[in-house]
Design a protein around this motif. Structure first.
Motif, PDB file in Angstrom:
ATOM      1  N   UNK A 330       0.815  -1.213   0.000  1.00  0.00           N
ATOM      2  CA  UNK A 330       0.000   0.000   0.000  1.00  0.00           C
ATOM      3  C   UNK A 330       0.850   1.265   0.000  1.00  0.00           C
ATOM      4  N   UNK A 331       2.092   1.183   0.474  1.00  0.00           N
ATOM      5  CA  UNK A 331       2.922   2.387   0.508  1.00  0.00           C
ATOM      6  C   UNK A 331       3.190   2.908  -0.904  1.00  0.00           C
ATOM      7  N   UNK A 332       3.318   2.001  -1.870  1.00  0.00           N
ATOM      8  CA  UNK A 332       3.521   2.436  -3.259  1.00  0.00           C
ATOM      9  C   UNK A 332       2.276   3.115  -3.794  1.00  0.00           C
ATOM     10  N   UNK A 333       1.113   2.534  -3.519  1.00  0.00           N
ATOM     11  CA  UNK A 333      -0.142   3.146  -3.964  1.00  0.00           C
ATOM     12  C   UNK A 333      -0.321   4.530  -3.353  1.00  0.00           C
ATOM     13  N   UNK A 334       0.012   4.657  -2.059  1.00  0.00           N
ATOM     14  CA  UNK A 334      -0.122   5.935  -1.358  1.00  0.00           C
ATOM     15  C   UNK A 334       0.800   6.986  -1.971  1.00  0.00           C
ATOM     16  N   UNK A 335       2.056   6.605  -2.227  1.00  0.00           N
ATOM     17  CA  UNK A 335       3.014   7.530  -2.836  1.00  0.00           C
ATOM     18  C   UNK A 335       2.545   7.988  -4.211  1.00  0.00           C
ATOM     19  N   UNK A 336       2.087   7.051  -5.031  1.00  0.00           N
ATOM     20  CA  UNK A 336       1.643   7.414  -6.379  1.00  0.00           C
ATOM     21  C   UNK A 336       0.439   8.346  -6.334  1.00  0.00           C
ATOM     22  N   UNK A 338      -0.298  10.433  -3.906  1.00  0.00           N
ATOM     23  CA  UNK A 338       0.187  11.730  -3.429  1.00  0.00           C
ATOM     24  C   UNK A 338       0.818  12.546  -4.551  1.00  0.00           C
ATOM     25  N   UNK A 339       1.455  11.860  -5.493  1.00  0.00           N
ATOM     26  CA  UNK A 339       2.124  12.551  -6.593  1.00  0.00           C
ATOM     27  C   UNK A 339       1.226  12.707  -7.817  1.00  0.00           C
ATOM     28  N   UNK A 340      -0.061  12.392  -7.665  1.00  0.00           N
ATOM     29  CA  UNK A 340      -1.025  12.605  -8.738  1.00  0.00           C
ATOM     30  C   UNK A 340      -1.096  11.511  -9.768  1.00  0.00           C
ATOM     31  N   UNK A 341      -0.512  10.329  -9.463  1.00  0.00           N
ATOM     32  CA  UNK A 341      -0.481   9.225 -10.431  1.00  0.00           C
ATOM     33  C   UNK A 341      -1.151   7.974  -9.881  1.00  0.00           C
ATOM     34  N   UNK A 342      -2.174   8.153  -9.087  1.00  0.00           N
ATOM     35  CA  UNK A 342      -2.852   7.019  -8.476  1.00  0.00           C
ATOM     36  C   UNK A 342      -3.436   6.033  -9.471  1.00  0.00           C
ATOM     37  N   UNK A 375       6.059  18.108 -11.626  1.00  0.00           N
ATOM     38  CA  UNK A 375       6.801  19.327 -11.307  1.00  0.00           C
ATOM     39  C   UNK A 375       6.132  20.076 -10.159  1.00  0.00           C
ATOM     40  N   UNK A 376       4.805  20.163 -10.195  1.00  0.00           N
ATOM     41  CA  UNK A 376       4.068  20.848  -9.125  1.00  0.00           C
ATOM     42  C   UNK A 376       4.145  20.080  -7.808  1.00  0.00           C
ATOM     43  N   UNK A 377       3.958  18.761  -7.867  1.00  0.00           N
ATOM     44  CA  UNK A 377       3.958  17.962  -6.632  1.00  0.00           C
ATOM     45  C   UNK A 377       5.343  17.923  -5.991  1.00  0.00           C
TER      46      UNK A 377
END
Length: 412
Positions: A330-336, A338-342, A375-377
């Protein structure tokens, strides 16, 4: 600066550092950069998995984490079992003596409160508990800084992890999911903050080298066998992951795309070699990456990245390259997310080549938009990690923080 009548702060760094995992070493590098910039008078050393590598790579004294050098080898003979058991007792004394010599011990990032990969309770969870317990006993402030955590099924491991977190003087997390997991395990997290992964503090290396061939796809591979609770299915999980990843690489090659295989741990090299042998094409090559800086240089010049290891993902996102996660936790899903790539996560346990290619092609169609989003994230997460370091100074180095604030007030 340290005044003449003050002793320098003694800071220890603790963890599986220098052990061949570039993500762990990246977290160490980030904290060392912070200490050298903000607390240059601090006396720093490490208790870690690979002391020779840490001293050679980062210029600080280091001590081996375990007395018994065969700690991470399976003990089957009576002599090895006895030596490993004796080592656990000796490590109580060694850890206590090391912790007592320090004012502050920092555990820099990484997933020290999770078991998303196979892990025995008497390995690192036991070592972390010894540190936190002896730190509390001798008044050494132990800080778990921007760490990852997850729900733990194994009862001994859960108990050791819970008590480690409770005994630490300071805790912060790299995502809200980690804090929620510790709260669910009975840790009072009311004062704990969420920041981001420490690797986002590292500088993005310049890409002075000439770009590679157009259309390069970096594929980050992993020696993935499932989580700690999936040991019975480990080989099946690994085979499905390797087969699915190999089919994906072969499909890219059939489209004429150059593929660059990347690793994040020494354990990953056989996986890369297996894919090279199976696909057998000059379009597929494997990079030699000894650090996160090496990974970022490779990823910065690629059209896109498909990666499994968490810190491979962090590197790809940090350099702004469109990224798809072969997600194993789940940590990978959470990171993605957060960076707008869910939308660009695919399960590593059940790689569906057709679906993965569909997601990959959609990612590439939206490449320009994705790069703007990243770039924004990245600006946001860069601020968060600086807030983490400011909070760490206030919590662990209050005298230095006060002196700097006073100096700013005195500046005309």
């Amino acid at each position: 600066m340290t005044s003449a009548d003050e002793s320098p702060v003694r800071v220890g760094l603790f963890g599986l550092l220098g052990s061949g995992n570039v993500g762990n070493d990246g977290s160490l590098e980030a904290v060392l950069g912070y200490l050298r910039a903000e607390h240059p008078d601090a006396v720093v050393d490490a208790l870690c998995g690979g002391p020779e590598e840490v001293t050679a790579g980062y210029g600080i004294p280091a001590t081996r984490l375990h007395w018994y050098r065969g700690e991470y080898r399976t003990a089957s003979r009576a002599g090895a079992i006895a030596a490993k058991g004796l080592g656990k007792l000796v490590d109580v004394v060694r850890t206590a003596a090391w912790a007592r010599r320090h004012d502050v011990v920092i555990v820099p990032g990484t997933g020290v409160l999770e078991t998303t990969l196979p892990l025995r309770p008497w390995g690192f969870p036991y070592s972390l508990f010894l540190l936190c317990a002896t730190g509390r006993l001798f008044g050494t402030r132990v800080a778990l800084v921007s760490v990852g955590a997850a729900a733990i099924g194994n009862r001994p491991t859960r108990a050791l992890t819970r008590w480690s977190a409770r005994l630490a003087a300071y805790r912060s997390y790299r995502d809200a999911m980690s804090r929620d997991a510790m709260r669910a395990m009975g840790v009072d997290t009311a004062r704990d903050e969420v920041y981001t992964d420490l690797v986002f503090a590292l500088p993005t290396p310049p890409t002075n080298e000439p770009p590679g061939p157009p259309g390069v796809v970096c594929v980050g591979v992993m020696d993935f066998h499932g989580s700690n609770d999936e040991r019975a299915r480990a080989e099946e999980i690994h085979r499905r992951y390797l087969d699915g990843t190999t089919r994906f690489v072969r499909a890219l090659v059939e489209d004429g795309r150059p593929v660059r295989l990347l690793t994040g741990d020494e354990l990953d090299r056989p996986v890369a070699e297996a894919i090279l042998d199976a696909v057998d094409s000059p379009l597929v090559t494997a990079a030699e990456t000894a650090s996160l800086a090496d990974l970022m240089k490779e990823m910065a010049t690629a059209d896109s990245v498909v990666a499994t290891r968490y810190h491979n993902l962090v590197c790809a996102l940090k350099v702004g390259t469109p990224t798809l996660a072969l997600s194993y936790s789940a940590k990978s899903d959470t990171l993605m997310a957060e960076m707008g790539l869910g939308a660009y996560c695919h399960p590593a346990r059940a790689v569906d080549t057709a679906r993965l290619l569909e997601q990959f092609r959609e990612l590439e169609r939206r490449s320009a938009e994705v790069r703007r989003t990243l770039s924004e994230r990245n600006l946001v997460v860069a601020r968060r990690v600086q807030h983490q370091f400011a909070a760490l100074t206030a919590a662990l180095f209050p005298a230095a923080d006060h002196a700097r604030a006073h100096a700013r007030q005195e500046t005309p």
